[in-house]
Scaffold this active site. Structure first.
Site, PDB file in Angstrom:
ATOM      1  N   ASP A 118      87.268   6.240  -7.215  1.00  0.00           N
ATOM      2  CA  ASP A 118      86.528   5.396  -7.799  1.00  0.00           C
ATOM      3  C   ASP A 118      87.285   3.954  -8.320  1.00  0.00           C
ATOM      4  O   ASP A 118      86.948   3.202  -9.036  1.00  0.00           O
ATOM      5  CB  ASP A 118      85.953   6.069  -9.105  1.00  0.00           C
ATOM      6  CG  ASP A 118      85.213   7.266  -8.900  1.00  0.00           C
ATOM      7  OD1 ASP A 118      84.721   7.674  -7.891  1.00  0.00           O
ATOM      8  OD2 ASP A 118      85.628   8.139  -9.776  1.00  0.00           O
TER       9      ASP A 118
ATOM     10  N   LYS B 158      87.230   1.036  -3.855  1.00  0.00           N
ATOM     11  CA  LYS B 158      87.589   1.212  -2.453  1.00  0.00           C
ATOM     12  C   LYS B 158      86.298   0.606  -1.552  1.00  0.00           C
ATOM     13  O   LYS B 158      86.461  -0.120  -0.558  1.00  0.00           O
ATOM     14  CB  LYS B 158      87.880   2.400  -1.573  1.00  0.00           C
ATOM     15  CG  LYS B 158      89.118   2.959  -2.466  1.00  0.00           C
ATOM     16  CD  LYS B 158      89.477   4.325  -1.824  1.00  0.00           C
ATOM     17  CE  LYS B 158      88.576   5.402  -1.895  1.00  0.00           C
ATOM     18  NZ  LYS B 158      88.525   5.731  -3.369  1.00  0.00           N
TER      19      LYS B 158
ATOM     20  N   GLN C 285      88.192   9.324  -2.298  1.00  0.00           N
ATOM     21  CA  GLN C 285      88.982   9.862  -3.582  1.00  0.00           C
ATOM     22  C   GLN C 285      90.229   9.081  -3.595  1.00  0.00           C
ATOM     23  O   GLN C 285      90.155   7.814  -3.278  1.00  0.00           O
ATOM     24  CB  GLN C 285      89.256  11.326  -3.448  1.00  0.00           C
ATOM     25  CG  GLN C 285      88.156  12.300  -3.637  1.00  0.00           C
ATOM     26  CD  GLN C 285      87.269  12.580  -2.170  1.00  0.00           C
ATOM     27  OE1 GLN C 285      88.031  12.791  -1.321  1.00  0.00           O
ATOM     28  NE2 GLN C 285      86.042  12.654  -2.078  1.00  0.00           N
TER      29      GLN C 285
ATOM     30  N   LEU D  27      89.135  -6.689 -12.385  1.00  0.00           N
ATOM     31  CA  LEU D  27      89.973  -7.265 -13.186  1.00  0.00           C
ATOM     32  C   LEU D  27      89.025  -8.036 -14.467  1.00  0.00           C
ATOM     33  O   LEU D  27      89.187  -8.023 -15.794  1.00  0.00           O
ATOM     34  CB  LEU D  27      90.819  -8.454 -12.691  1.00  0.00           C
ATOM     35  CG  LEU D  27      91.811  -9.107 -13.613  1.00  0.00           C
ATOM     36  CD1 LEU D  27      92.936  -8.133 -13.946  1.00  0.00           C
ATOM     37  CD2 LEU D  27      92.420 -10.395 -12.699  1.00  0.00           C
TER      38      LEU D  27
END
Ligand code: IMP
Length: 431
Positions: A13, A16, A223, A331
Site C-alpha cells: 500500500d 505503487k 505488496q 508527502l
C-alpha cells in the site's frame, strides 16, 4: 533497453499504483511478477477512478502490452470480472498476456484461506482471504492447477478430480464445509477457459523479445518488501516474493536484464493485518494519518495501522532490493503535523541500539523505535511540482531519508492525482 522494477519498500500500500501508472504511460510492457487479487490499486485517469486488482495498470494506455507472469496466482472469476468491467468502460484489453505457467486460485483455496485463518484464532495472519496463500502452497506442493491447464479440457478435468479427492476430505473433515461438486466446478472452469484463452502466451519469451528490441519494460511488484515470504516479517507475510529479485523468477528474465529498481515508500508507514510494527503511532496520531491519508484497504476496506517512517526498515528494503532510486509518496499527508517523528534506529531487548534490521524475529517483535524529531512544514504542498518549491522543512525531511537510507529520491507524491508529483529523475527515458 530499459527494465525497471517497481517494488514496495514497506508492508504494501505504498502508492505503487500511482507510480506504476505514471511510468506506464511511457512503457512498452507493464508486467506483474507475483501476487494475485490480494493486491489492489486505485488509479485516477482524468476524473475517472479505476480499481484494479489483477490486471496491470498499463491496460489503460492503448498500445501497452500488459503481462501477468508465471509468478502470479490468478483467480479466473476475478480476472474475467475485471476484464469485463474494463471493456464495459471502453478499455481495450487485447494487450493483456498471461503466462500459461501462472497458477489458478480455485474455490477451495478461498475457503481454506478463510477457514484456516479462523482456526488460528489469536494467531491469525490477517490474510486478504482471497485464496492466495493456499494457491501458492499447492504450487509448491506441485498439485496446483495452472493457466495452461485451462486450455485442455481432459487435463483440466483430471486435475480438478485429483485435487478434489484430497480437498473435499479436508473441507469436510477439517473445515466442516460442504464438499465441492466436481462436475459443476469442471463445467464452470471450462467456461472460463474460452474467455481466458486469447490472452495466454509465453510471457518470458515476449519480454525477452521486447528487451532485445530496445523497448521499455516496467516490472510491477505487488505488496511490499516486509511482506516478502523469505525476507519479510514471517509469518505475517504474503506467500510470494515481492522483492525485486522476485521479478526475475516471476517473469522468467535474468537478473542482468534489470536496469533500475525503484523502491516506493510512503512518507510514513501503514500496515494491514497482524504483526509487529515498531514505529506505529499512538492512537490519536494514527487516526489523524488514517483520515488524512485515506488509509483503508482497497481490497478489504480494513482500517490500516499507521505510523512514522521507519528508516531502519527502509534501509533494509534498499539492501534486499538493490534499490537505485526511491519514490516517496503521500508527502502531503504529513503537512498536518508541527513536528514529525522519524524512526532512525531500534532499541533491542538487550539494551543495544541498532540501525540494521534485526535478523531474529524476537528482536524485531520487541524492538523499540528510536526517534529523531524533525520540523514539520505545516503548509499545503499539493500544488508543488518542483523539488526546489517544497518548503525547506519538507526538503530537509527528504534529505534525511536519502542520507540515512543511502538511496536518492527520484519521485515525490504530493497528492492523489497523477499530476500531483514532483519528478526529479525521469525513469524510463533516462535509462
Ligand atoms: P495474503 O497475501 O492474502 O495471504 O495476506 C498475507 C498478509 O499480507 C496479510 O497481512 C495481508 O494483510 C497482507 N497483504 C496482502 N496483500 C496486501 C496488499 O496489497 N497490501 C497490504 N497488505 C497486503
Amino acid at each position: 533497453m530499459s527494465c525497471c522494477v517497481i517494488v514496495g519498500a514497506q508492508w504494501g500500500d505504498e502508492g505503487k499504483g500511482k507510480i506504476v501508472d505514471l511510468l506506464a504511460e511511457r512503457a512498452d510492457v507493464v508486467a506483474r511478477y507475483q501476487g494475485g487479487n490480494n493486491a489492489g490499486h486505485t488509479l485516477m485517469l482524468g476524473d475517472e477512478v479505476y480499481k484494479l486488482r489483477l490486471v496491470p495498470s498499463g491496460i489503460l494506455y492503448p498500445g501497452t502490452t500488459c503481462v501477468l507472469g508465471s509468478g502470479c496466482v490468478i483467480d479466473p472469476e476475478v480476472l474475467i470480472e475485471e476484464l469485463d468491467g474494463l471493456e464495459q468502460r471502453g478499455i481495450d484489453t487485447s494487450g493483456l498476456r498471461i503466462s500459461g505457467n501462472a497458477h489458478l486460485i480455485m474455490p477451495w483455496h478461498r475457503i481454506i484461506d478463510a477457514d484456516s485463518e479462523l482456526m488460528l484464532g489469536s494467531l491469525q495472519i490477517g490474510t486478504t482471504r482471497r485464496g492466495v496463500g493456499p494457491a501458492y502452497a499447492d504450487k509448491a506442493s506441485r498439485v496446483g492447477i495452472r493457466v495452461q491447464d485451462l486450455l485442455d479440457e481432459k487435463i483440466l478435468r483430471a486435475k480438478i478430480q485429483t485435487a478434489l479427492s484430497v480437498k473435499n476430505v479436508l473441507l469436510r473433515k477439517i473445515y466442516h464445509q460442504r464438499p465441492l461438486d466436481k462436475e459443476a466446478l469442471a463445467e464452470a472452469t471450462r467456461g472460463y477457459a474460452e474467455r481466458v484463452r486469447p490472452y495466454v502466451a509465453d510471457t518470458s519469451l515476449l519480454i525477452d523479445q521486447q528487451l532485445a528490441a530496445g523497448r521499455k519494460v516496467l516490472c510491477e511488484g505487488a505488496q511490499g518488501t516486509l511482506l516478502d515470504l523469505d525476507h519479510g516479517t514471517y509469518p505475517f507475510v504474503t506467500s510470494s516474493n515481492p522483492i525485486a529479485g522476485g521479478a526475475c523468477a516471476g517473469l522468467g528474465i535474468g537478473p542482468t536484464r534489470i536496469t533500475d529498481v525503484l523502491g516506493v515508500t510512503k512518507a510514513y508507514v501503514t500496515r494491514v493485518g497482524a504483526g509487529p510494527f515498531p514505529s506505529e503511532a499512538d492512537e490519536e496520531r494514527s487516526q489523524l494519518i488514517r483520515e488524512h491519508g485515506g488509509e483503508y484497504g482497497t481490497v478489504t476496506g480494513r482500517e490500516r495501522r499507521c505510523g512514522w517512517i521507519d528508516l531502519v526498515a527502509l534501509r533494509f528494503a534498499a539492501r534486499v532490493n538493490g534499490m537505485t532510486q526511491l519514490a516517496v509518496t503521500k508527502l502531503d499527508v504529513l503537512s498536518i503535523f508541527e513536528r514529525i517523528e522519524v524512526c532512525v534506529a531500534y532499541r533491542l531487548p538487550d539494551g543495544s541500539v541498532t540501525e540494521d534490521f534485526p535478523a531474529h524475529q524476537s528482536d524485531f517483535h520487541h524492538a523499540q523505535p528510536v526517534y529523531e524529531q524533525l520540523e514539520g512544514w505545516n503548509a499545503d504542498i499539493s500544488g508543488v511540482r518542483a523539488m526546489s518549491d517544497l518548503p525547506p522543512a519538507a526538503q530537509a525531511y527528504l534529505a534525511e531519508i536519502e542520507r540515512r537510507v543511502g538511496v536518492p529520491v527520484g519521485i515525490v507524491g504530493v497528492g492523489p492525482r497523477r499530476d500531483q508529483t514532483v519528478t526529479v529523475r525521469d525513469f524510463l527515458r533516462a535509462a
